[in-house]
Write an enzyme that holds these catalytic residues in place. Structure first.
Site, short mmCIF file in Angstrom:
data_model
loop_
_atom_site.label_atom_id
_atom_site.label_comp_id
_atom_site.label_asym_id
_atom_site.label_seq_id
_atom_site.Cartn_x
_atom_site.Cartn_y
_atom_site.Cartn_z
CE LYS A 50 -1.48 -4.34 3.60
NZ LYS A 50 -1.82 -5.54 2.83
CB SER B 121 -0.87 -0.01 1.27
OG SER B 121 -1.43 1.27 1.48
CE1 TYR C 49 -3.11 0.33 4.94
CE2 TYR C 49 -3.63 -1.94 5.50
CZ TYR C 49 -3.41 -0.96 4.56
OH TYR C 49 -3.47 -1.25 3.23
#
Ligand code: WQD
Length: 382
Positions: A178, A150, A174
């Site tokens: 990643k 992302s 989050y």
């Protein structure tokens, strides 16, 4: 090999029933070169998406389709959670060593704001699950991986448009989950015992910017469980009346951007899906993508974006035009984890994968609205 002796590569898509996953499955089926296996826990998706996909794939078949081509329309779907390795191993068992050629790993929890409230859940679902998956892939000689990363791995980037060489420093659990997964995959690809590994493991991370829109048939689309966190599905649900509000709460207009609201690089979810196909093809044995690198690489990361940013207010205006809905908006405080501008420098994926995100914002809004009007309550309506 199937009856015609033509061999369909079997690819496992984790999160195959989700918004991104279902469009990636569509792209795989359309080429008729892959047999799709889907693993999904339906935490943020619906099995209905998979039957819609089979409907789309069958409608795309020629009357004289071969057995192999018909095979590509069937999705082997399994409901299981990637944090239960025994369940995942059981899926790989079904196809035996080498039975699954590659994995497109999309399943993850992905709400930037929520991740600050429940970080452990995010690290468990995103990192632990990925490590289990990689271990099981090793056991079954499955050595090709496309990983859904992302743009949030860049945090607040020092430079916009953002090149892949930008340091990775996420601003939310989050995004950090990643970053960690990319590091785990890269270390596995370059681990010393890999050098002796006859089957060259290869992996590509795709750093998604902001996916938007839906398949033009309106049969599959974005249908998050509960209230959408993302801007576009929220606006679509407001316009169709599924969310009984007509005022968008804008999370801050004091950012260093043209109109003060955050800028994002929106790309059509089908362009994003096409990028996954190009990545899988780049992992094929006959691909030279990895060989013409300075040192023959086993791991590459690519931005998937258009290189054009739009602000929150510009998106609001585009959706007002598309839907005819008279949105109001109200500026409130910033959302935790938001950064001013995430616009991609898309040139590396264009050069090395041949990736081009063609669809413009009008097309994205039109396809999103077509999906929403045909499915006012998403997958749960019928
Ligand atoms: C876009 C802009 C909000 C809702 C997404 C995914 C995330 C990751 C990164 C995948 C932001 C503003 C939103 C609202 C608002 N992608 N907004 N009011 O934040 O870029 O995150 O891309 O890995 O998983 O969620 O997208 O659609 O949430 O927000 O003002 O009610 O809209 O502040 O600036 P974002 P988004």
């Amino acid at each position: 090999p199937s009856t015609e002796g033509h061999y369909l590569r079997r690819v496992l898509v984790t999160g195959g029933a989700g918004y991104i996953g279902s469009h990636v499955v569509f792209a795989l089926q359309r080429t008729q070169r892959y047999k799709v296996v889907s693993i999904d826990n339906y935490h943020n998706s619906y099995p209905k998406a998979l039957s819609r996909l089979e409907e789309i794939a069958r409608s795309g078949l020629r009357a004289d389709a071969t057995e192999t081509e018909k095979q590509s329309t069937v999705i082997d779907a399994y409901e299981c959670d990637l944090t239960n390795p025994a369940d995942v191993r059981a899926v790989f068992e079904k196809y035996g060593k080498g039975g699954i050629w590659g994995v497109v790993h999309i399943a993850a929890w992905k709400a930037v704001g929520e991740s600050s409230e429940i970080p452990l859940t995010y690290y468990h679902n995103n990192v632990t699950a990925t490590i289990y998956l990689l271990q099981i892939m090793s056991e079954f000689d499955c050595t090709r991986l496309v990983y859904s990363s992302s743009a949030t791995v860049y945090g607040t980037p020092p430079l916009v448009p953002i090149p892949e060489t930008t340091r990775l420093k996420a601003d939310s659990p989050y995004g950090q989950s990643k970053v960690v997964c990319e590091a785990v995959i890269q270390d596995l690809m370059h681990s010393s015992n890999m050098a002796a590994e006859p089957k060259r493991w290869r992996a590509i991370s795709l750093r998604y910017f902001n996916p938007a829109g839906a398949h033009p048939s309106g049969l599959i689309g974005e249908d998050p469980r509960g209230r959408p966190g993302n801007l576009l599905p929220l606006l679509a649900q407001m316009a169709i009346g599924r969310i009984k509000e007509s005022t968008l709460q804008v999370f801050g207009n004091d950012y260093p951007t043209p109109d003060g609201t955050c800028v994002r690089d929106y790309l059509h979810v089908l362009d994003l899906a096409a990028g996954h196909l190009l990545a899988l093809d780049a992992l094929a044995p006959d691909s030279t993508t990895f060989d013409n690198c300075p040192t023959p690489a086993r791991y590459k990361a690519y931005n998937l974006g258009r290189g054009q940013g739009f602000s929150v207010l510009q998106i609001l205006e585009a959706m007002r035009t598309t839907t005819g809905f008279d949105y109001k908006y109200n500026i409130i405080g910033r959302r935790r984890g938001d950064v001013p501008d995430l616009t991609a420098d898309p040139t590396l994926a264009e050069k090395e994968l041949g990736f081009r995100a063609k669809a413009d914002l009008t097309t994205m809004c039109r396809d999103l609205w077509n999906w929403q009007t045909r499915n006012p309550n998403g997958y749960s309506s019928d």
